[in-house]
Design an enzyme around this catalytic site. Structure first.
Site, PDB file in Angstrom:
ATOM      1  N   SER A  81       0.794  -1.238   0.000  1.00  0.00           N
ATOM      2  CA  SER A  81       0.000   0.000   0.000  1.00  0.00           C
ATOM      3  C   SER A  81       0.821   1.281   0.000  1.00  0.00           C
ATOM      4  O   SER A  81       0.254   2.373  -0.093  1.00  0.00           O
ATOM      5  CB  SER A  81      -0.954   0.011   1.197  1.00  0.00           C
ATOM      6  OG  SER A  81      -2.064  -0.811   0.948  1.00  0.00           O
ATOM      7  N   LYS A  84       0.126   3.844  -2.599  1.00  0.00           N
ATOM      8  CA  LYS A  84      -0.850   4.933  -2.491  1.00  0.00           C
ATOM      9  C   LYS A  84      -0.198   6.302  -2.326  1.00  0.00           C
ATOM     10  O   LYS A  84      -0.890   7.319  -2.416  1.00  0.00           O
ATOM     11  CB  LYS A  84      -1.812   4.647  -1.337  1.00  0.00           C
ATOM     12  CG  LYS A  84      -2.661   3.399  -1.539  1.00  0.00           C
ATOM     13  CD  LYS A  84      -3.665   3.200  -0.404  1.00  0.00           C
ATOM     14  CE  LYS A  84      -4.545   1.982  -0.638  1.00  0.00           C
ATOM     15  NZ  LYS A  84      -3.981   0.742  -0.105  1.00  0.00           N
ATOM     16  N   SER A 141      -6.010   3.414   4.617  1.00  0.00           N
ATOM     17  CA  SER A 141      -5.421   2.626   3.531  1.00  0.00           C
ATOM     18  C   SER A 141      -6.473   1.845   2.752  1.00  0.00           C
ATOM     19  O   SER A 141      -6.249   0.706   2.342  1.00  0.00           O
ATOM     20  CB  SER A 141      -4.347   1.668   4.070  1.00  0.00           C
ATOM     21  OG  SER A 141      -3.552   1.163   3.017  1.00  0.00           O
ATOM     22  N   LYS A 246       2.918   6.646   4.555  1.00  0.00           N
ATOM     23  CA  LYS A 246       2.093   5.495   4.216  1.00  0.00           C
ATOM     24  C   LYS A 246       2.790   4.187   4.565  1.00  0.00           C
ATOM     25  O   LYS A 246       3.992   4.033   4.353  1.00  0.00           O
ATOM     26  CB  LYS A 246       1.770   5.510   2.718  1.00  0.00           C
ATOM     27  CG  LYS A 246       0.661   4.580   2.323  1.00  0.00           C
ATOM     28  CD  LYS A 246      -0.688   5.058   2.813  1.00  0.00           C
ATOM     29  CE  LYS A 246      -1.714   3.942   2.839  1.00  0.00           C
ATOM     30  NZ  LYS A 246      -1.463   2.938   3.892  1.00  0.00           N
TER      31      LYS A 246
END
Length: 403
Positions: A81, A84, A141, A246
């Site tokens: 993730s 992102k 997320s 992130k």
């Protein structure tokens, strides 16, 4: 005799079981030692000042992009993730260009609603604002929210993926290939990037102060409190100065993070990829950031133009032109180097009209022990038109009349 044989057999079985259990435990310990030794050898070879419990890592200065520490920084790995970061960057750029707005309502597609993993359980046809979807992406997320944002920015998931890869090339991310906006890697073997490339896009994202309204939030909620969001980045709560960014975890990627923090004018980005545990990634990121803040500082020099604040204009409707400099960015210095800074200003004594706003009229150079750290233009802050014959005649006439 039968009882004696049975007793012996029981003892042998018990002894065998004990040996088997000991053998399993020894194999497990040997595996742990082998991994630990391998990591130690590589780490010592790299001569790093902190322990890196990961496959790859990099520490960067967010302002300049300078690498302060690296470990296998160009190894292609699954980012999970952390992908992102690029998704949020493109959303922020779309917001800046007024292509979209935070208040825009976005209707969920079948495609976005079908995404698994972390999610806010969007239903096809359900509407949420860009602000809410950005909160869900940055804090929770949420894969469905990230996909929907991508579709809204580019019209389709495929078009958004193309935009992600195009932007990666523009930023100089040489070892990156995106196949989705989420980092889900169950069905791909080519959704790959590197710690260095993640650092590059993270530094670019941090230029958008808006994103910190989301990446620094520990807990939030959607749907009038029905859906709770808890930040997957524990550093937001427990590390002083955290600004984002992130986390990511999958079976293929392991535990990853792009962690950013700012203290005393210095903002750093620590990227950690392929840690075995969530705690390993956080501890590695913290160790890198701590080392960075202990050894470096960020300084934004105060530039005083003095006589160069205005420059004479020959043959202009105004006798002088006001000047300005490019935006002065923070300088990355090793602690103790602050006293060695020297500013040199070179500007024209005069300039011929016409003068256009933005025209370069000089320069500001910042040095440390004869090494140049920064160079900025001195530019015209306004237009100055050329004096016409009629203007000259008017001036002469005014002078005679007043004289």
């Amino acid at each position: 005799m039968r009882k004696i044989l049975c007793g012996i057999l029981c003892v042998l079985l018990m002894f065998g079981t004990t040996l088997s259990a000991q053998a399993k435990r020894v194999v497990k310990e040997d595996e742990t030692v082998e991994v630990s030794l391998t990591q130690t050898k590589v780490r010592n070879k790299a001569n790093l000042p902190v322990e890196i419990k990961a496959q790859s890592a990099v520490l960067m200065d967010a302002s300049t992009g300078k690498i302060l520490m690296e470990f296998n920084a160009d190894e292609k790995l699954y980012p999970a993730s952390v992908t992102k970061v690029m998704t949020m960057l493109l959303v922020c750029e779309a917001l800046d260009s007024k292509k979209i707005a935070l208040t825009d309502e976005v209707t969920c597609s079948e495609n976005a609603a079908s995404k698994g993993g972390s999610q806010i359980w969007l239903e096809p046809g359900e509407a949420m604002s860009v602000d809410e979807l950005l909160r869900a992406t940055a804090i929770g997320s949420a894969n469905d929210a990230a996909t929907l944002l991508g579709e809204y920015v580019s019209g389709s998931e495929e078009a958004f993926i193309s935009l992600m890869n195009k932007r990666a090339v523009e930023l100089g991310m040489k070892n990156t290939n995106f196949e989705n906006a989420t980092g889900l890697d169950d069905t791909t073997e080519t959704h790959l990037t590197t710690a260095r490339d993640i650092g590059i896009m993270s530094c670019e994202l941090l230029k958008h102060e808006l994103v910190k309204n989301y990446t620094t939030v520990w807990m939030d909620s959607l749907r009038n409190g029905e859906t709770e969001l808890v930040n997957t980045n524990k550093l937001v709560r427990f590390y002083n100065g955290t600004t984002g960014l992130k986390t990511g975890t999958t079976a293929k990627a392991g535990c990853c993070i792009s962690a950013s923090a700012k203290r005393d004018g210095l903002e750093l980005v620590a990227v950690v990829m392929g840690s075995k545990t969530s705690n390993d990634r956080f501890e590695t990121a913290k160790a890198m950031l701590n080392w960075g803040f202990s050894n470096y500082t960020g300084v934004t020099p105060e530039i005083k133009l003095g006589d160069a604040k205005e420059i004479k204009v020959k043959g202009g409707k105004m006798p002088t032109v006001k000047t300005e400099t490019d935006k002065i960015l923070p300088l990355l210095l090793k602690k103790g180097e602050e006293s060695t800074l020297e500013v040199k200003i070179v500007a024209k004594d005069s300039v011929e009209a016409p003068v256009k706003k933005g025209e370069v009229l000089g320069s500001v150079k910042i040095y440390s022990e004869e090494k140049i750290l920064g160079s900025y233009n001195i530019k015209a802050a306004e237009n100055v038109e050329k004096l016409s014959l009629f203007d000259c005649f008017k001036k002469v006439l005014c002078f005679l009349c007043n004289g």
